[in-house]
Design an enzyme around this catalytic site. Structure first.
Site, PDB file in Angstrom:
ATOM      1  N   ARG A  60       0.829  -1.205   0.000  1.00 17.87           N
ATOM      2  CA  ARG A  60       0.000   0.000   0.000  1.00 17.87           C
ATOM      3  C   ARG A  60       0.865   1.258   0.000  1.00 17.87           C
ATOM      4  O   ARG A  60       0.539   2.269  -0.636  1.00 17.87           O
ATOM      5  CB  ARG A  60      -0.922  -0.002   1.224  1.00 17.87           C
ATOM      6  N   HIS A  64       0.586   4.496  -2.556  1.00 19.51           N
ATOM      7  CA  HIS A  64       0.450   5.897  -2.121  1.00 19.51           C
ATOM      8  C   HIS A  64       1.623   6.732  -2.606  1.00 19.51           C
ATOM      9  O   HIS A  64       1.453   7.876  -3.018  1.00 19.51           O
ATOM     10  CB  HIS A  64       0.348   5.980  -0.598  1.00 19.51           C
ATOM     11  N   ASN A  92      -4.322   8.085   6.400  1.00 20.75           N
ATOM     12  CA  ASN A  92      -3.050   7.478   6.776  1.00 20.75           C
ATOM     13  C   ASN A  92      -3.210   6.339   7.774  1.00 20.75           C
ATOM     14  O   ASN A  92      -2.222   5.779   8.217  1.00 20.75           O
ATOM     15  CB  ASN A  92      -2.150   8.541   7.400  1.00 20.75           C
ATOM     16  N   PRO A 159      -7.253   8.207  -4.873  1.00 17.39           N
ATOM     17  CA  PRO A 159      -8.655   7.821  -5.081  1.00 17.39           C
ATOM     18  C   PRO A 159      -9.279   7.434  -3.734  1.00 17.39           C
ATOM     19  O   PRO A 159      -8.628   6.792  -2.917  1.00 17.39           O
ATOM     20  CB  PRO A 159      -8.555   6.612  -6.019  1.00 17.39           C
ATOM     21  N   HIS A 189      -5.648  -5.688  -3.126  1.00 25.24           N
ATOM     22  CA  HIS A 189      -6.528  -5.908  -1.971  1.00 25.24           C
ATOM     23  C   HIS A 189      -6.694  -7.385  -1.634  1.00 25.24           C
ATOM     24  O   HIS A 189      -7.555  -7.742  -0.841  1.00 25.24           O
ATOM     25  CB  HIS A 189      -7.877  -5.208  -2.190  1.00 25.24           C
ATOM     26  N   THR A 190      -5.871  -8.220  -2.199  1.00 21.65           N
ATOM     27  CA  THR A 190      -5.774  -9.609  -1.747  1.00 21.65           C
ATOM     28  C   THR A 190      -4.983  -9.673  -0.440  1.00 21.65           C
ATOM     29  O   THR A 190      -5.022 -10.667   0.270  1.00 21.65           O
ATOM     30  CB  THR A 190      -5.095 -10.509  -2.804  1.00 21.65           C
TER      31      THR A 190
HETATM   32  C1  HEM Z   1      -8.283   1.649  -6.812  1.00 23.54           C
HETATM   33  C2  HEM Z   1      -8.130   2.575  -5.897  1.00 23.54           C
HETATM   34  C3  HEM Z   1      -7.853   2.218  -4.464  1.00 23.54           C
HETATM   35  C4  HEM Z   1      -8.560   2.623  -3.402  1.00 23.54           C
HETATM   36  C5  HEM Z   1      -9.761   3.542  -3.406  1.00 23.54           C
HETATM   37  C6  HEM Z   1      -7.964   2.014  -2.240  1.00 23.54           C
HETATM   38  C7  HEM Z   1      -8.394   2.194  -0.949  1.00 23.54           C
HETATM   39  C8  HEM Z   1      -7.954   1.479   0.132  1.00 23.54           C
HETATM   40  C9  HEM Z   1      -8.489   1.601   1.464  1.00 23.54           C
HETATM   41  C10 HEM Z   1      -9.585   2.554   1.894  1.00 23.54           C
HETATM   42  C11 HEM Z   1      -7.829   0.714   2.243  1.00 23.54           C
HETATM   43  C12 HEM Z   1      -8.081   0.456   3.718  1.00 23.54           C
HETATM   44  C13 HEM Z   1      -7.420   1.504   4.568  1.00 23.54           C
HETATM   45  C14 HEM Z   1      -7.850   1.343   6.005  1.00 23.54           C
HETATM   46  O1  HEM Z   1      -9.047   1.392   6.249  1.00 23.54           O
HETATM   47  O2  HEM Z   1      -6.987   1.144   6.863  1.00 23.54           O
HETATM   48  C15 HEM Z   1      -6.876   0.038   1.422  1.00 23.54           C
HETATM   49  C16 HEM Z   1      -6.008  -0.923   1.857  1.00 23.54           C
HETATM   50  C17 HEM Z   1      -5.039  -1.489   1.082  1.00 23.54           C
HETATM   51  N1  HEM Z   1      -4.757  -1.170  -0.222  1.00 23.54           N
HETATM   52 FE1  HEM Z   1      -5.865  -0.032  -1.436  1.00 23.54          FE
HETATM   53  N2  HEM Z   1      -6.913   1.250  -2.629  1.00 23.54           N
HETATM   54  C18 HEM Z   1      -6.797   1.343  -3.979  1.00 23.54           C
HETATM   55  C19 HEM Z   1      -5.828   0.756  -4.760  1.00 23.54           C
HETATM   56  C20 HEM Z   1      -4.791   0.012  -4.266  1.00 23.54           C
HETATM   57  C21 HEM Z   1      -3.641  -0.393  -5.031  1.00 23.54           C
HETATM   58  C22 HEM Z   1      -3.379   0.000  -6.488  1.00 23.54           C
HETATM   59  C23 HEM Z   1      -2.864  -1.141  -4.212  1.00 23.54           C
HETATM   60  C24 HEM Z   1      -1.554  -1.803  -4.517  1.00 23.54           C
HETATM   61  C25 HEM Z   1      -1.309  -2.411  -5.661  1.00 23.54           C
HETATM   62  C26 HEM Z   1      -3.531  -1.204  -2.932  1.00 23.54           C
HETATM   63  C27 HEM Z   1      -3.090  -1.917  -1.854  1.00 23.54           C
HETATM   64  C28 HEM Z   1      -3.710  -1.942  -0.618  1.00 23.54           C
HETATM   65  C29 HEM Z   1      -3.301  -2.823   0.466  1.00 23.54           C
HETATM   66  C30 HEM Z   1      -2.200  -3.872   0.420  1.00 23.54           C
HETATM   67  C31 HEM Z   1      -4.131  -2.519   1.549  1.00 23.54           C
HETATM   68  C32 HEM Z   1      -4.062  -3.140   2.937  1.00 23.54           C
HETATM   69  C33 HEM Z   1      -3.146  -2.292   3.795  1.00 23.54           C
HETATM   70  C34 HEM Z   1      -2.861  -2.886   5.156  1.00 23.54           C
HETATM   71  O3  HEM Z   1      -3.472  -3.865   5.558  1.00 23.54           O
HETATM   72  O4  HEM Z   1      -1.963  -2.343   5.832  1.00 23.54           O
HETATM   73  N3  HEM Z   1      -4.683  -0.475  -2.995  1.00 23.54           N
HETATM   74  N4  HEM Z   1      -6.958   0.536   0.141  1.00 23.54           N
HETATM   75  C1  LIG Z   2      -3.093  10.885  10.485  1.00 25.41           C
HETATM   76  O1  LIG Z   2      -3.338  12.208  10.064  1.00 25.41           O
HETATM   77  C2  LIG Z   2      -3.901  13.021  11.049  1.00 25.41           C
HETATM   78  C3  LIG Z   2      -4.169  14.379  10.422  1.00 25.41           C
HETATM   79  O2  LIG Z   2      -5.127  14.250   9.419  1.00 25.41           O
HETATM   80  C4  LIG Z   2      -2.918  13.137  12.214  1.00 25.41           C
HETATM   81  O3  LIG Z   2      -3.509  13.910  13.249  1.00 25.41           O
HETATM   82  C5  LIG Z   2      -2.602  11.729  12.761  1.00 25.41           C
HETATM   83  O4  LIG Z   2      -1.599  11.823  13.737  1.00 25.41           O
HETATM   84  C6  LIG Z   2      -2.128  10.830  11.650  1.00 25.41           C
HETATM   85  N1  LIG Z   2      -2.000   9.459  12.142  1.00 25.41           N
HETATM   86  C7  LIG Z   2      -0.898   8.739  11.992  1.00 25.41           C
HETATM   87  C8  LIG Z   2      -0.958   7.349  12.498  1.00 25.41           C
HETATM   88  O5  LIG Z   2       0.092   9.170  11.452  1.00 25.41           O
END
Ligand code: HEM
Ligand SMILES: *[C@@H]1O[C@H](CO)[C@@H](O)[C@H](O)[C@H]1NC(C)=O
Ligand SMILES: *[C@@H]1O[C@H](CO)[C@@H](O)[C@H](O)[C@H]1NC(C)=O
Ligand SMILES: *[C@@H]1O[C@H](CO)[C@@H](O)[C@H](O)[C@H]1NC(C)=O
Ligand SMILES: *[C@@H]1O[C@H](CO)[C@@H](O)[C@H](O)[C@H]1NC(C)=O
Length: 317
Positions: A60, A64, A92, A159, A189-190
């Site tokens: 991820r 980003h 974040n 996005p 997201h696997t």
């Molecule tokens: C298509 C647009 C994408 C959106 C809107 C998106 C959004 C998100 C969101 C909202 C999360 C969960 C964050 C949380 O709630 O903690 C997430 C997790 C994740 N995303 Fe995406 N994502 C996108 C594309 C991608 C891409 C391109 C990758 C990498 C190839 C990716 C890899 C991951 C991974 C690995 C996680 C899990 C992170 C963790 O468990 O620490 N995502 N994503």
């Molecule tokens: C995430 O961002 C917020 C500001 O939007 C900040 O206050 C917070 O400390 C950040 N969290 C981490 C884990 O970095």
């Protein structure tokens, strides 16, 4: 003359709309730091033995990084007294494991000081994260440079999980990525986990007539509502993005077709004929998914930016 002007105009147009491109190459560090890659791989391998969430975090992080100012390590920079950095911007909550990049950088610096960029280390670490989770592997073209700018509010350029297919298409195409890239890269997201806030729009007050997104499978949605009640008090609550969150496989697509995806942006894959067909293909062939993922990861991680080789990934030189 007219042709020349046209050619110039065309070149200018291309230049202004395409993302900055620095040419990367395979074997970039063969002469200058031949042990760079194996050093990064060892660090990632050790880190994931202690913490199973490391691969998801690294993958991820790479996404980003590349989506903001190109893959220039801007996501790694710390905030300073004058500037709030990307990593302290709003979406974040799941960015973590920055220490893995620090450890790798430290070891690589000890071998070849000032040679290997943080952006390259992150691209290598993301590749290793996928491979060490049972996914495909690939050669990473290197030669990225690190940037000097990281601004918290630029994370609004990422996005959002609530985006629909046209918003997602726009976000990807602005970075030179196609709908096919979008389908393959969503397979990231696997791995990993999402907090309730990332999918609460689908399970509470979905729209004016329904509480729950009707495209979500019923018992799956009911379980998520248990985990994530409307007035959620548990800050860290959430769910895995697929049922095998530490294995890089095609289960994400299989579940997606069953209405068991978490994010609106995941579900969006099924709202367009072409993206739906591709997602179905990946659900039935892990091999096809792997091939497409590798191709699209190389493409995404070749969006470049930056100008220096940082000595400490958290601070500009
Ligand atoms: C298509 C647009 C994408 C959106 C809107 C998106 C959004 C998100 C969101 C909202 C999360 C969960 C964050 C949380 O709630 O903690 C997430 C997790 C994740 N995303 Fe995406 N994502 C996108 C594309 C991608 C891409 C391109 C990758 C990498 C190839 C990716 C890899 C991951 C991974 C690995 C996680 C899990 C992170 C963790 O468990 O620490 N995502 N994503
Ligand atoms: C995430 O961002 C917020 C500001 O939007 C900040 O206050 C917070 O400390 C950040 N969290 C981490 C884990 O970095
Ligand atoms: C960067 O921030 C982290 C977390 O706030 C801190 O532990 C670390 O010492 C900082 N590193 C540098 C070089 O400023
Ligand atoms: C982001 O912050 C900068 C200053 O740090 C400000 O100039 C800019 O208007 C902000 N942009 C948005 C979209 O909030
Ligand atoms: C996606 O959302 C945008 C902004 O809300 C809207 O203008 C557009 O019509 C939507 N597109 C689709 C296909 O739903």
């Amino acid at each position: 003359m007219v042709a020349n002007n046209l050619a110039l105009a065309f070149a200018l147009l291309l230049f202004s709309i395409s993302p900055p491109v620095r040419s990367l190459s395979l074997n970039y560090y063969d002469q200058t730091c031949p042990k760079a890659e194996s050093t990064v791989t060892n660090v990632v391998q050790k880190a994931m033995m202690n913490d199973k969430t490391v691969p998801a975090a690294l993958l991820r992080m790479q996404f980003h990084d590349c989506f903001i100012r190109g893959c220039d390590g801007s996501v790694l920079l710390n905030s300073t007294r004058k500037n709030q950095a990307e990593k302290d911007g709003p979406p974040n909550i799941s960015l973590h494991a920055f220490y893995v990049i620090d450890v790798a950088k430290k070891q690589v610096e000890a071998l070849c000081p000032g040679v290997v960029s943080c952006a390259d280390i992150l691209a290598l670490a993301a590749r290793d994260a996928v491979a060490l989770s049972g996914g495909p592997t690939w050669e990473v073209p290197n030669g990225r440079k690190d940037g000097r700018i990281s601004i918290a509010n630029e994370t609004s350029q990422l996005p959002a999980p609530t985006f629909n297919i046209s918003q997602l298409q726009q976000s990807f195409s602005q970075r030179g990525l196609s709908m096919d890239d979008f389908v393959a890269l969503s397979g990231g997201h696997t791995l990993g986990f999402a907090h309730c806030s990332s999918f609460q729009n689908r399970i509470h007050n979905f729209d004016t007539t329904q509480d729950i997104d009707p495209s979500m499978q019923q018992s799956f949605a009911a379980n998520l509502r248990n985990t994530c009640p409307m007035h959620n008090k548990v800050n860290n609550a959430g769910a895995n993005l697929d049922s095998t969150p530490t294995a890089f496989d095609n289960v994400y697509y299989k579940l997606l077709l069953q209405g068991k995806s978490l994010l609106t942006s995941d579900q969006a894959l099924l709202t367009n004929i072409r993206t739906k067909a591709l997602a179905s293909k990946f659900a039935s062939s892990q091999e096809e998914f792997y091939q497409a993922f590798v191709k699209s990861m190389i493409k995404m991680s070749s969006i470049t930016g930056g100008q220096e080789v940082r000595l400490d990934c958290r601070v500009v030189n």
